[in-house]
Design a protein around this motif. Structure first.
Motif, PDB file in Angstrom:
ATOM      1  N   ALA A   1      30.792 -18.448  63.116  1.00 38.30           N
ATOM      2  CA  ALA A   1      32.088 -18.928  63.584  1.00 38.30           C
ATOM      3  C   ALA A   1      32.173 -18.902  65.107  1.00 38.30           C
ATOM      4  O   ALA A   1      32.698 -19.831  65.733  1.00 38.30           O
ATOM      5  CB  ALA A   1      33.216 -18.086  62.977  1.00 38.30           C
ATOM      6  N   ILE A   2      31.663 -17.837  65.709  1.00 41.83           N
ATOM      7  CA  ILE A   2      31.681 -17.741  67.173  1.00 41.83           C
ATOM      8  C   ILE A   2      30.835 -18.848  67.798  1.00 41.83           C
ATOM      9  O   ILE A   2      31.246 -19.489  68.784  1.00 41.83           O
ATOM     10  CB  ILE A   2      31.186 -16.351  67.623  1.00 41.83           C
ATOM     11  CG1 ILE A   2      32.226 -15.287  67.272  1.00 41.83           C
ATOM     12  CG2 ILE A   2      30.889 -16.334  69.121  1.00 41.83           C
ATOM     13  CD1 ILE A   2      31.756 -13.860  67.509  1.00 41.83           C
ATOM     14  N   LEU A   3      29.657 -19.105  67.224  1.00 41.58           N
ATOM     15  CA  LEU A   3      28.793 -20.172  67.738  1.00 41.58           C
ATOM     16  C   LEU A   3      29.477 -21.534  67.590  1.00 41.58           C
ATOM     17  O   LEU A   3      29.459 -22.352  68.517  1.00 41.58           O
ATOM     18  CB  LEU A   3      27.463 -20.171  66.993  1.00 41.58           C
ATOM     19  CG  LEU A   3      26.500 -21.314  67.351  1.00 41.58           C
ATOM     20  CD1 LEU A   3      26.138 -21.266  68.831  1.00 41.58           C
ATOM     21  CD2 LEU A   3      25.250 -21.248  66.487  1.00 41.58           C
ATOM     22  N   ALA A   4      30.076 -21.770  66.419  1.00 40.05           N
ATOM     23  CA  ALA A   4      30.753 -23.047  66.198  1.00 40.05           C
ATOM     24  C   ALA A   4      31.913 -23.216  67.173  1.00 40.05           C
ATOM     25  O   ALA A   4      32.098 -24.288  67.760  1.00 40.05           O
ATOM     26  CB  ALA A   4      31.254 -23.132  64.755  1.00 40.05           C
ATOM     27  N   THR A   5      32.687 -22.163  67.363  1.00 39.70           N
ATOM     28  CA  THR A   5      33.805 -22.229  68.301  1.00 39.70           C
ATOM     29  C   THR A   5      33.324 -22.470  69.721  1.00 39.70           C
ATOM     30  O   THR A   5      33.955 -23.200  70.487  1.00 39.70           O
ATOM     31  CB  THR A   5      34.646 -20.935  68.224  1.00 39.70           C
ATOM     32  OG1 THR A   5      35.599 -21.063  67.171  1.00 39.70           O
ATOM     33  CG2 THR A   5      35.421 -20.698  69.502  1.00 39.70           C
ATOM     34  N   PHE A   6      32.188 -21.856  70.091  1.00 34.71           N
ATOM     35  CA  PHE A   6      31.653 -22.058  71.442  1.00 34.71           C
ATOM     36  C   PHE A   6      31.413 -23.533  71.730  1.00 34.71           C
ATOM     37  O   PHE A   6      31.590 -24.003  72.866  1.00 34.71           O
ATOM     38  CB  PHE A   6      30.356 -21.270  71.624  1.00 34.71           C
ATOM     39  CG  PHE A   6      29.673 -21.556  72.942  1.00 34.71           C
ATOM     40  CD1 PHE A   6      30.169 -21.024  74.116  1.00 34.71           C
ATOM     41  CD2 PHE A   6      28.553 -22.380  72.993  1.00 34.71           C
ATOM     42  CE1 PHE A   6      29.556 -21.303  75.340  1.00 34.71           C
ATOM     43  CE2 PHE A   6      27.937 -22.667  74.204  1.00 34.71           C
ATOM     44  CZ  PHE A   6      28.442 -22.120  75.385  1.00 34.71           C
ATOM     45  N   LEU A   7      31.000 -24.303  70.705  1.00 33.83           N
ATOM     46  CA  LEU A   7      30.741 -25.726  70.889  1.00 33.83           C
ATOM     47  C   LEU A   7      32.019 -26.516  71.172  1.00 33.83           C
ATOM     48  O   LEU A   7      31.948 -27.722  71.453  1.00 33.83           O
ATOM     49  CB  LEU A   7      30.047 -26.293  69.646  1.00 33.83           C
ATOM     50  CG  LEU A   7      28.665 -25.723  69.347  1.00 33.83           C
ATOM     51  CD1 LEU A   7      28.098 -26.327  68.070  1.00 33.83           C
ATOM     52  CD2 LEU A   7      27.713 -25.951  70.514  1.00 33.83           C
ATOM     53  N   GLY A   8      33.162 -25.853  71.104  1.00 32.26           N
ATOM     54  CA  GLY A   8      34.419 -26.505  71.442  1.00 32.26           C
ATOM     55  C   GLY A   8      35.114 -25.878  72.632  1.00 32.26           C
ATOM     56  O   GLY A   8      36.278 -26.171  72.889  1.00 32.26           O
ATOM     57  N   THR A   9      34.403 -25.024  73.368  1.00 33.23           N
ATOM     58  CA  THR A   9      35.016 -24.337  74.506  1.00 33.23           C
ATOM     59  C   THR A   9      34.795 -25.110  75.806  1.00 33.23           C
ATOM     60  O   THR A   9      33.900 -25.957  75.910  1.00 33.23           O
ATOM     61  CB  THR A   9      34.432 -22.923  74.681  1.00 33.23           C
ATOM     62  OG1 THR A   9      33.023 -23.029  74.910  1.00 33.23           O
ATOM     63  CG2 THR A   9      34.711 -22.064  73.449  1.00 33.23           C
ATOM     64  N   GLU A  10      35.593 -24.762  76.809  1.00 29.55           N
ATOM     65  CA  GLU A  10      35.455 -25.375  78.131  1.00 29.55           C
ATOM     66  C   GLU A  10      34.061 -25.132  78.707  1.00 29.55           C
ATOM     67  O   GLU A  10      33.459 -26.026  79.312  1.00 29.55           O
ATOM     68  CB  GLU A  10      36.514 -24.809  79.079  1.00 29.55           C
ATOM     69  CG  GLU A  10      36.411 -25.340  80.505  1.00 29.55           C
ATOM     70  CD  GLU A  10      37.395 -24.667  81.442  1.00 29.55           C
ATOM     71  OE1 GLU A  10      37.341 -24.976  82.645  1.00 29.55           O
ATOM     72  OE2 GLU A  10      38.209 -23.836  80.981  1.00 29.55           O
ATOM     73  N   THR A  11      33.520 -23.927  78.488  1.00 26.38           N
ATOM     74  CA  THR A  11      32.195 -23.602  79.028  1.00 26.38           C
ATOM     75  C   THR A  11      31.137 -24.563  78.512  1.00 26.38           C
ATOM     76  O   THR A  11      30.302 -25.064  79.281  1.00 26.38           O
ATOM     77  CB  THR A  11      31.804 -22.158  78.661  1.00 26.38           C
ATOM     78  OG1 THR A  11      32.769 -21.257  79.189  1.00 26.38           O
ATOM     79  CG2 THR A  11      30.428 -21.817  79.208  1.00 26.38           C
ATOM     80  N   PHE A  12      31.162 -24.845  77.203  1.00 22.04           N
ATOM     81  CA  PHE A  12      30.173 -25.765  76.634  1.00 22.04           C
ATOM     82  C   PHE A  12      30.298 -27.153  77.257  1.00 22.04           C
ATOM     83  O   PHE A  12      29.298 -27.758  77.664  1.00 22.04           O
ATOM     84  CB  PHE A  12      30.343 -25.858  75.117  1.00 22.04           C
ATOM     85  CG  PHE A  12      29.498 -26.946  74.497  1.00 22.04           C
ATOM     86  CD1 PHE A  12      28.145 -26.755  74.293  1.00 22.04           C
ATOM     87  CD2 PHE A  12      30.064 -28.165  74.144  1.00 22.04           C
ATOM     88  CE1 PHE A  12      27.351 -27.767  73.752  1.00 22.04           C
ATOM     89  CE2 PHE A  12      29.283 -29.171  73.593  1.00 22.04           C
ATOM     90  CZ  PHE A  12      27.932 -28.975  73.391  1.00 22.04           C
ATOM     91  N   PHE A  13      31.514 -27.663  77.344  1.00 22.74           N
ATOM     92  CA  PHE A  13      31.699 -29.012  77.871  1.00 22.74           C
ATOM     93  C   PHE A  13      31.350 -29.091  79.358  1.00 22.74           C
ATOM     94  O   PHE A  13      30.789 -30.097  79.819  1.00 22.74           O
ATOM     95  CB  PHE A  13      33.141 -29.475  77.646  1.00 22.74           C
ATOM     96  CG  PHE A  13      33.487 -29.671  76.200  1.00 22.74           C
ATOM     97  CD1 PHE A  13      32.800 -30.584  75.419  1.00 22.74           C
ATOM     98  CD2 PHE A  13      34.490 -28.929  75.613  1.00 22.74           C
ATOM     99  CE1 PHE A  13      33.102 -30.761  74.078  1.00 22.74           C
ATOM    100  CE2 PHE A  13      34.817 -29.090  74.275  1.00 22.74           C
ATOM    101  CZ  PHE A  13      34.122 -30.009  73.498  1.00 22.74           C
ATOM    102  N   VAL A  14      31.670 -28.040  80.125  1.00 23.46           N
ATOM    103  CA  VAL A  14      31.359 -28.017  81.555  1.00 23.46           C
ATOM    104  C   VAL A  14      29.850 -28.048  81.783  1.00 23.46           C
ATOM    105  O   VAL A  14      29.373 -28.579  82.787  1.00 23.46           O
ATOM    106  CB  VAL A  14      32.002 -26.774  82.219  1.00 23.46           C
ATOM    107  CG1 VAL A  14      31.410 -26.517  83.589  1.00 23.46           C
ATOM    108  CG2 VAL A  14      33.511 -26.957  82.326  1.00 23.46           C
ATOM    109  N   LEU A  15      29.086 -27.498  80.861  1.00 22.17           N
ATOM    110  CA  LEU A  15      27.629 -27.528  80.961  1.00 22.17           C
ATOM    111  C   LEU A  15      27.049 -28.828  80.398  1.00 22.17           C
ATOM    112  O   LEU A  15      26.150 -29.432  80.990  1.00 22.17           O
ATOM    113  CB  LEU A  15      27.023 -26.336  80.219  1.00 22.17           C
ATOM    114  CG  LEU A  15      27.308 -24.948  80.794  1.00 22.17           C
ATOM    115  CD1 LEU A  15      26.757 -23.874  79.856  1.00 22.17           C
ATOM    116  CD2 LEU A  15      26.709 -24.800  82.181  1.00 22.17           C
ATOM    117  N   PHE A  16      27.573 -29.272  79.264  1.00 19.74           N
ATOM    118  CA  PHE A  16      26.959 -30.402  78.556  1.00 19.74           C
ATOM    119  C   PHE A  16      27.241 -31.740  79.226  1.00 19.74           C
ATOM    120  O   PHE A  16      26.331 -32.578  79.359  1.00 19.74           O
ATOM    121  CB  PHE A  16      27.439 -30.446  77.104  1.00 19.74           C
ATOM    122  CG  PHE A  16      26.761 -31.513  76.284  1.00 19.74           C
ATOM    123  CD1 PHE A  16      25.568 -31.250  75.630  1.00 19.74           C
ATOM    124  CD2 PHE A  16      27.306 -32.788  76.178  1.00 19.74           C
ATOM    125  CE1 PHE A  16      24.930 -32.233  74.880  1.00 19.74           C
ATOM    126  CE2 PHE A  16      26.678 -33.781  75.439  1.00 19.74           C
ATOM    127  CZ  PHE A  16      25.495 -33.501  74.789  1.00 19.74           C
TER     128      PHE A  16
END
Length: 296
Positions: free
Chosen positions: A26-41
């Motif tokens: 769940a934490i990994l899945a949620t990370f894929l929707g966080t600002e940090t993920f999008f700022v990197l991707f």
């Protein structure tokens, strides 16, 4: 609208399956929707994969974030009560509950990527990503089922609308939309300063305006290529992410946190991604000096 008894019952049923493995999933899945993920991707995609689709991906995501914030403030539905459910990674769930930003942004972001190879050939994988990101929010006690459904509904409508606009903008030969709308992406977000003071909306508007202006300047004066050797791609990411972090921290420490200042900070960061780093790369790597190694 809200959770109600049924909403809490669904959360508690999901949490009855709780174990350490599911917590990490769940934490990994949620990370894929966080600002940090999008700022990197998003910068990675723009710098190393496809800048034409990268600018669109950035603006589509920013549109989604802005409108999600608008609807959250409109409905002002509180999140599940932490005294009634187990809350996991509470910091990933600030603000109001409806509609779920994770669900809406996942629908828009991964749905948009699904228009481009190789993701176009993997609709099942993308659907599972959207589902996992969305359902993780219920399991973690941060959203009611109605929040997820609302996020999917609004995300789907927004995705359909943006795809229709993009088809008109991308027509060849260029009609008036293709010449005017890119500049509207620079000017219109500045109007947010006149109508909104919510920090998130101001930051998103600044990033959108800076990213749009940078792309127009890059297209006219730089025209860098995302295709490089693997070593140079890594250098791009190190300099790009590092430079963005340096700029962000420097402006945060040196500027007041007023609305105009937040807009400027994120305007600069958007400009850095779409123009600053590409300009620097072109100075280091002149035209015709593209590496012969693999490309991302």
């Amino acid at each position: 609208m809200g959770g109600g008894t049924a909403g809490y019952q669904v959360i508690l049923w999901c949490q009855s399956l709780q174990n350490q493995f599911l917590d990490w999933v769940a934490i990994l899945a949620t990370f894929l929707g966080t600002e940090t993920f999008f700022v990197l991707f998003v910068p990675f995609f723009y710098w190393c994969v496809d800048k034409k689709h990268g600018i669109r991906l950035a603006l589509v995501f920013l549109f989604s974030v802005y409108f999600n914030s608008f609807f959250k403030e409109l409905f002002q539905i509180p999140r599940p009560d932490p005294s009634q459910v187990r809350v996991l990674w509470a910091a990933s769930g600030g603000g109001y509950s409806f509609p779920s930003g994770h669900a809406q942004n996942a629908m828009v972001f991964w749905g948009w990527l699904g228009r481009r190879p190789p993701w176009r050939a993997m609709p099942g994988v993308l659907a599972c990503l959207v589902l996992a990101i969305s359902l993780s929010r219920i399991y973690m006690g941060l959203h009611f089922p109605a929040d997820i459904l609302g996020g999917w509904f609004l995300g789907g409508l927004l995705l359909l609308g943006l795809v229709a606009v993009d088809k008109r903008v991308s027509r060849v030969p260029k009609a008036w939309e293709g010449r005017v709308l890119p500049w509207l992406g620079v000017v219109v977000p500045a109007g947010v300063l006149l109508t909104q003071t919510l920090p998130l909306q101001v930051m998103v508007a600044g990033a959108m305006s800076g990213f749009s202006l940078g792309y127009l300047l890059e297209s006219r004066w730089v025209d860098f290529s995302p295709r490089e050797s693997w070593g140079f791609q890594l250098l791009k990411l190190l300099v790009g992410w590092g430079g963005g972090t340096f700029l962000g921290l420097g402006m945060k420490m040196g500027l007041p946190q007023a609305a105009y200042s937040l807009f400027f900070q994120y305007w600069v960061l958007g400009l850095w991604v779409s123009f600053g780093l590409p300009y620097l790369l072109r100075r280091v790597r002149p035209v015709g000096a593209v590496g012969s190694g693999g490309s991302v």
